[in-house]
Design a protein around this motif. Structure first.
Motif, PDB file in Angstrom:
ATOM      1  N   SER A 160       0.627  -1.212   0.083  1.00 27.65           N
ATOM      2  CA  SER A 160      -0.048  -0.083  -0.025  1.00 27.65           C
ATOM      3  C   SER A 160       0.891   1.242  -0.025  1.00 27.65           C
ATOM      4  CB  SER A 160      -1.063   0.057   1.142  1.00 27.65           C
ATOM      5  OG  SER A 160      -2.181  -1.063   0.612  1.00 27.65           O
ATOM      6  N   TRP A 161       0.322   2.361   0.359  1.00 23.60           N
ATOM      7  CA  TRP A 161       0.894   3.710   0.340  1.00 23.60           C
ATOM      8  C   TRP A 161       2.375   3.645   1.062  1.00 23.60           C
ATOM      9  CZ3 TRP A 161       2.005   7.781  -1.954  1.00 23.60           C
ATOM     10  CH2 TRP A 161       2.473   8.661  -1.514  1.00 23.60           C
ATOM     11  N   THR A 162       2.567   3.087   2.278  1.00 21.80           N
ATOM     12  CA  THR A 162       3.757   2.871   3.139  1.00 21.80           C
ATOM     13  C   THR A 162       4.856   2.514   1.950  1.00 21.80           C
ATOM     14  OG1 THR A 162       2.678   2.608   5.145  1.00 21.80           O
ATOM     15  CG2 THR A 162       5.055   1.887   5.009  1.00 21.80           C
ATOM     16  N   GLU A 163       4.928   1.342   1.307  1.00 21.30           N
ATOM     17  CA  GLU A 163       5.599   0.935   0.290  1.00 21.30           C
ATOM     18  C   GLU A 163       5.817   1.603  -0.888  1.00 21.30           C
ATOM     19  OE1 GLU A 163       6.853  -3.260  -1.870  1.00 21.30           O
ATOM     20  OE2 GLU A 163       4.816  -2.876  -1.888  1.00 21.30           O
ATOM     21  N   ARG A 169      10.723   7.188  -3.819  1.00 24.59           N
ATOM     22  CA  ARG A 169      11.715   7.973  -3.477  1.00 24.59           C
ATOM     23  C   ARG A 169      13.144   7.699  -4.080  1.00 24.59           C
ATOM     24  NH1 ARG A 169      10.762   7.930   2.698  1.00 24.59           N
ATOM     25  NH2 ARG A 169       8.541   8.154   2.602  1.00 24.59           N
ATOM     26  N   LYS A 170      13.297   6.676  -4.202  1.00 18.41           N
ATOM     27  CA  LYS A 170      14.476   5.978  -4.650  1.00 18.41           C
ATOM     28  C   LYS A 170      14.790   6.015  -6.210  1.00 18.41           C
ATOM     29  CE  LYS A 170      14.370   1.981  -1.174  1.00 18.41           C
ATOM     30  NZ  LYS A 170      14.499   0.764  -1.045  1.00 18.41           N
TER      31      LYS A 170
END
Length: 170
Positions: A160-163, A169-170
């Motif tokens: 979900s959003w956390t992953e 960002r990477k």
């Protein structure tokens, strides 16, 4: 007559499996009971296959798969977080349908009402739907809800959003 009555009395102990009917002529019970098997209980709709949905499996998808769905526009990403949680960000192209509204939105809203409320066309039962939330728990509930309502191609984005935020960002 007694022998027949006694056998049927034993069957009556398992009453939950049989429909018992009273028939006159049992000296012991003053009625004779006949038993016929009941129909098996119906399965819940979510586990039943239909011609339109030959397979009702709920599948989990990965970050890479969700990126692919977004790139080829082959799935509707549904974020089931509450609107105030979206300040953190959202997966691109996703539509926000809070978990508390999901069942009503998919079951009761017309196409026009869904579009007016969520800014997207209402998904058809055969459309590919990917559910996400913050950590994956509500997305799993949403996936089960959609499957129970007859949606065939439902996917749970467990990360979900956390992953998504971390890997984007990477």
């Amino acid at each position: 007559m007694w022998r027949n009555c006694n056998k049927l009395i034993l069957l009556s102990v398992r009453w939950n499996l049989y429909d018992l009917k009273k028939v006159p002529e049992c000296l012991l019970l003053k009625t004779q009971r006949t038993a016929s098997p009941r129909a098996p209980p119906a399965q819940p709709y979510s586990s039943m296959a239909t011609p339109a949905c030959p397979e009702r499996a709920v599948r989990v998808v990965t970050y890479e798969q969700v990126r692919g769905f977004i790139e080829d526009k082959s799935a509707l990403i549904v974020d089931v977080r509450n609107p105030e949680e979206l300040r953190e960000g959202a997966i691109p192209t996703s539509v926000n349908v809070p978990l508390g509204e999901l069942e009503h939105a998919l079951r009761d809203l017309t196409d026009e009402q869904f579009r007016a409320r969520y800014g997207r066309a209402k998904p058809r039962p055969t459309d590919k739907l990917v559910f996400s939330c913050r950590l994956g728990g509500r997305a799993a509930q949403a996936t089960q809800t959609a499957a129970a309502l007859g949606y065939c191609n439902v996917f749970n984005y467990k990360g979900s959003w956390t992953e998504w935020a971390e890997r984007s960002r990477k």
